[in-house]
Design an enzyme around this catalytic site. Structure first.
Site, mmCIF file in Angstrom:
data_model
loop_
_atom_site.group_PDB
_atom_site.id
_atom_site.type_symbol
_atom_site.label_atom_id
_atom_site.label_comp_id
_atom_site.label_asym_id
_atom_site.label_seq_id
_atom_site.Cartn_x
_atom_site.Cartn_y
_atom_site.Cartn_z
ATOM 1 N N ASN A 7 13.737 10.531 -3.258
ATOM 2 C CA ASN A 7 13.456 9.570 -2.190
ATOM 3 C C ASN A 7 14.643 9.603 -1.217
ATOM 4 O O ASN A 7 15.780 9.298 -1.598
ATOM 5 C CB ASN A 7 13.287 8.176 -2.816
ATOM 6 C CG ASN A 7 13.005 7.111 -1.776
ATOM 7 O OD1 ASN A 7 13.628 7.102 -0.721
ATOM 8 N ND2 ASN A 7 12.095 6.212 -2.071
ATOM 9 N N HIS A 10 17.322 6.484 2.103
ATOM 10 C CA HIS A 10 18.653 5.990 2.444
ATOM 11 C C HIS A 10 19.489 6.987 3.243
ATOM 12 O O HIS A 10 20.556 6.627 3.752
ATOM 13 C CB HIS A 10 19.371 5.467 1.199
ATOM 14 C CG HIS A 10 18.675 4.247 0.664
ATOM 15 N ND1 HIS A 10 18.354 3.173 1.480
ATOM 16 C CD2 HIS A 10 18.170 3.953 -0.560
ATOM 17 C CE1 HIS A 10 17.705 2.267 0.769
ATOM 18 N NE2 HIS A 10 17.583 2.714 -0.466
ATOM 19 N N HIS A 43 9.425 6.121 2.281
ATOM 20 C CA HIS A 43 8.700 4.845 2.341
ATOM 21 C C HIS A 43 8.677 4.377 3.789
ATOM 22 O O HIS A 43 9.720 4.032 4.347
ATOM 23 C CB HIS A 43 9.429 3.823 1.446
ATOM 24 C CG HIS A 43 8.735 2.502 1.322
ATOM 25 N ND1 HIS A 43 9.157 1.541 0.433
ATOM 26 C CD2 HIS A 43 7.677 1.963 1.960
ATOM 27 C CE1 HIS A 43 8.375 0.472 0.523
ATOM 28 N NE2 HIS A 43 7.469 0.709 1.466
ATOM 29 N N ARG A 45 8.161 1.633 5.793
ATOM 30 C CA ARG A 45 8.019 0.181 5.649
ATOM 31 C C ARG A 45 7.488 -0.414 6.943
ATOM 32 O O ARG A 45 7.719 0.102 8.038
ATOM 33 C CB ARG A 45 9.380 -0.453 5.315
ATOM 34 C CG ARG A 45 9.921 -0.038 3.954
ATOM 35 C CD ARG A 45 11.187 -0.798 3.637
ATOM 36 N NE ARG A 45 10.887 -2.183 3.343
ATOM 37 C CZ ARG A 45 10.815 -2.700 2.107
ATOM 38 N NH1 ARG A 45 11.064 -1.951 1.048
ATOM 39 N NH2 ARG A 45 10.519 -3.950 1.927
ATOM 40 N N ARG A 49 12.712 -0.235 8.643
ATOM 41 C CA ARG A 49 14.170 -0.389 8.497
ATOM 42 C C ARG A 49 14.876 0.949 8.273
ATOM 43 O O ARG A 49 16.047 1.080 8.567
ATOM 44 C CB ARG A 49 14.507 -1.375 7.379
ATOM 45 C CG ARG A 49 14.168 -0.869 6.021
ATOM 46 C CD ARG A 49 14.651 -1.822 4.945
ATOM 47 N NE ARG A 49 13.914 -3.074 4.946
ATOM 48 C CZ ARG A 49 13.895 -3.903 3.906
ATOM 49 N NH1 ARG A 49 14.601 -3.611 2.818
ATOM 50 N NH2 ARG A 49 13.198 -5.012 3.936
ATOM 51 N N GLU A 70 5.333 6.510 0.291
ATOM 52 C CA GLU A 70 5.208 5.158 -0.268
ATOM 53 C C GLU A 70 4.836 4.220 0.859
ATOM 54 O O GLU A 70 5.411 4.308 1.956
ATOM 55 C CB GLU A 70 6.548 4.682 -0.824
ATOM 56 C CG GLU A 70 6.933 5.299 -2.118
ATOM 57 C CD GLU A 70 8.314 4.804 -2.546
ATOM 58 O OE1 GLU A 70 8.850 3.856 -1.955
ATOM 59 O OE2 GLU A 70 8.854 5.404 -3.464
ATOM 60 N N THR A 101 11.788 -2.550 -3.086
ATOM 61 C CA THR A 101 10.521 -2.984 -3.659
ATOM 62 C C THR A 101 10.778 -3.818 -4.916
ATOM 63 O O THR A 101 11.464 -3.376 -5.823
ATOM 64 C CB THR A 101 9.653 -1.751 -4.024
ATOM 65 O OG1 THR A 101 9.706 -0.832 -2.946
ATOM 66 C CG2 THR A 101 8.236 -2.144 -4.314
ATOM 67 N N GLU A 151 2.610 5.010 -10.942
ATOM 68 C CA GLU A 151 4.071 5.120 -11.078
ATOM 69 C C GLU A 151 4.531 3.853 -11.772
ATOM 70 O O GLU A 151 4.353 2.749 -11.248
ATOM 71 C CB GLU A 151 4.744 5.270 -9.714
ATOM 72 C CG GLU A 151 6.259 5.385 -9.855
ATOM 73 C CD GLU A 151 6.961 5.783 -8.567
ATOM 74 O OE1 GLU A 151 6.364 6.492 -7.742
ATOM 75 O OE2 GLU A 151 8.123 5.363 -8.398
ATOM 76 N N HIS A 190 12.375 3.754 -9.867
ATOM 77 C CA HIS A 190 13.080 2.571 -9.405
ATOM 78 C C HIS A 190 14.310 2.301 -10.254
ATOM 79 O O HIS A 190 14.208 2.056 -11.450
ATOM 80 C CB HIS A 190 12.202 1.321 -9.347
ATOM 81 C CG HIS A 190 12.595 0.440 -8.202
ATOM 82 N ND1 HIS A 190 13.703 -0.361 -8.244
ATOM 83 C CD2 HIS A 190 12.071 0.300 -6.971
ATOM 84 C CE1 HIS A 190 13.824 -0.971 -7.084
ATOM 85 N NE2 HIS A 190 12.868 -0.589 -6.285
HETATM 86 N N1 PXP Z 1 9.500 4.447 -6.551
HETATM 87 C C1 PXP Z 1 9.091 3.446 -5.733
HETATM 88 C C2 PXP Z 1 7.651 3.082 -5.734
HETATM 89 C C3 PXP Z 1 9.992 2.790 -4.879
HETATM 90 O O1 PXP Z 1 9.571 1.796 -4.083
HETATM 91 C C4 PXP Z 1 11.347 3.207 -4.859
HETATM 92 C C5 PXP Z 1 12.303 2.566 -3.910
HETATM 93 O O2 PXP Z 1 11.944 2.906 -2.614
HETATM 94 C C6 PXP Z 1 11.721 4.263 -5.715
HETATM 95 C C7 PXP Z 1 10.783 4.842 -6.563
HETATM 96 C C8 PXP Z 1 13.117 4.786 -5.764
HETATM 97 O O3 PXP Z 1 13.946 3.783 -6.253
HETATM 98 P P1 PXP Z 1 15.516 3.975 -6.227
HETATM 99 O O4 PXP Z 1 15.901 4.119 -4.782
HETATM 100 O O5 PXP Z 1 16.034 2.752 -6.876
HETATM 101 O O6 PXP Z 1 15.813 5.249 -6.996
#
Ligand code: PXP
Length: 243
Positions: A7, A10, A43, A45, A49, A70, A101, A151, A190
């Site tokens: 992901n 960031h 994601h 959003r 952001r 996402e 999330t 997931e 997550h």
């Molecule tokens: N899976 C989902 C559905 C999420 O919403 C997120 C956060 O955007 C992640 C995985 C990744 O989480 P993390 O950034 O804590 O690794």
């Protein structure tokens, strides 16, 4: 083999912090791909952001591995997904004020709202995943909607310690078993980092781990390619879970 989806939200957070056009999202995705990531997750959003609409369109054209988008089940974002047609959409709950999330999607309580979205995405060839807590009612509701993936939300386990963490890991193990026996492929994500991943690897039937924050944070010190490689190396211990 257990797959890693990185992901890269960031990376965009860093760019948006100063309104620059760097760090470049395609270059970030290329580093993840070069290191062995088998998917890229973003994601979009509702508050935009981090990931922007243009990122979704650009990455859809340029990614060499599947895109996992996402998103919340909101008409505007669903419209973008139907236009972009990512390989996979993961439907997540979304609150504007949250840092990330929080909690899984209440599939059981939103069957009528989710069904048309899932059907319209599936009709465009998009594979739909539902981000849920490892709760039997949510898994059964997901199965009733015919989605190919869930997931499982690992955040509670990742944030917990001691007996709370142990109980939560057992819920994740049971949830993965139940989903798999219902014919649903199991992803997880997550809060996963290099310290807590050993626990996650006890989950059976895992297809893909979606990991973002800890990889991008590690990348500050070692570079994105090395951070992705380190996570993949840690995942190499996966032997199908349990034990
Ligand atoms: N899976 C989902 C559905 C999420 O919403 C997120 C956060 O955007 C992640 C995985 C990744 O989480 P993390 O950034 O804590 O690794």
């Amino acid at each position: 083999m257990l797959k890693l989806g990185v992901n890269i939200d960031h990376v965009a957070t860093l760019r948006q912090a100063r309104g620059t056009d760097y760090p470049d999202m395609t270059a970030a995705a290329r580093s993840c791909e070069a290191a062995g990531a088998e998917g890229i997750t973003i994601h979009l959003r509702e508050d935009r952001r981090h990931i922007q609409d243009a990122d979704v369109y650009t990455l859809r054209e340029r990614l060499q591995v599947p895109m996992n988008l996402e998103m919340a089940n909101s008409p505007e974002i669903v419209g973008i997904a139907l236009d972009v047609k990512p390989h996979e959409v993961c439907l997540v709950p979304e609150k504007r004020e949250e840092l990330t999330t929080e909690g899984g999607l209440d599939v059981a309580g939103q069957l009528d709202e989710l069904r048309p979205t899932i059907e319209s995405l599936a009709a465009e060839g998009v594979s739909v995943s539902l981000f849920i807590d490892p709760d039997p009612a949510q898994i059964e509701a997901s199965a009733s909607l015919g989605v190919p993936y869930v997931e499982l939300h690992t955040g509670t386990f990742c944030d917990a310690e001691g007996s709370v963490a142990e109980a939560e890991l057992n819920r994740l193990i049971e949830g993965a078993r139940l989903a798999s026996s219902a014919g649903i492929k199991v992803n997880a994500g997550h809060g996963i980092n290099l310290d807590n991943i050993a626990g996650i690897l006890h989950m059976p039937h895992l297809d893909t781990l979606n990991i973002g924050h800890s990889i991008v944070a590690h990348a500050v010190f070692v570079g994105l390619e090395n951070a992705v490689r380190a996570m993949i190396a840690a995942m190499g211990a996966y032997r199908g879970g349990e034990a």
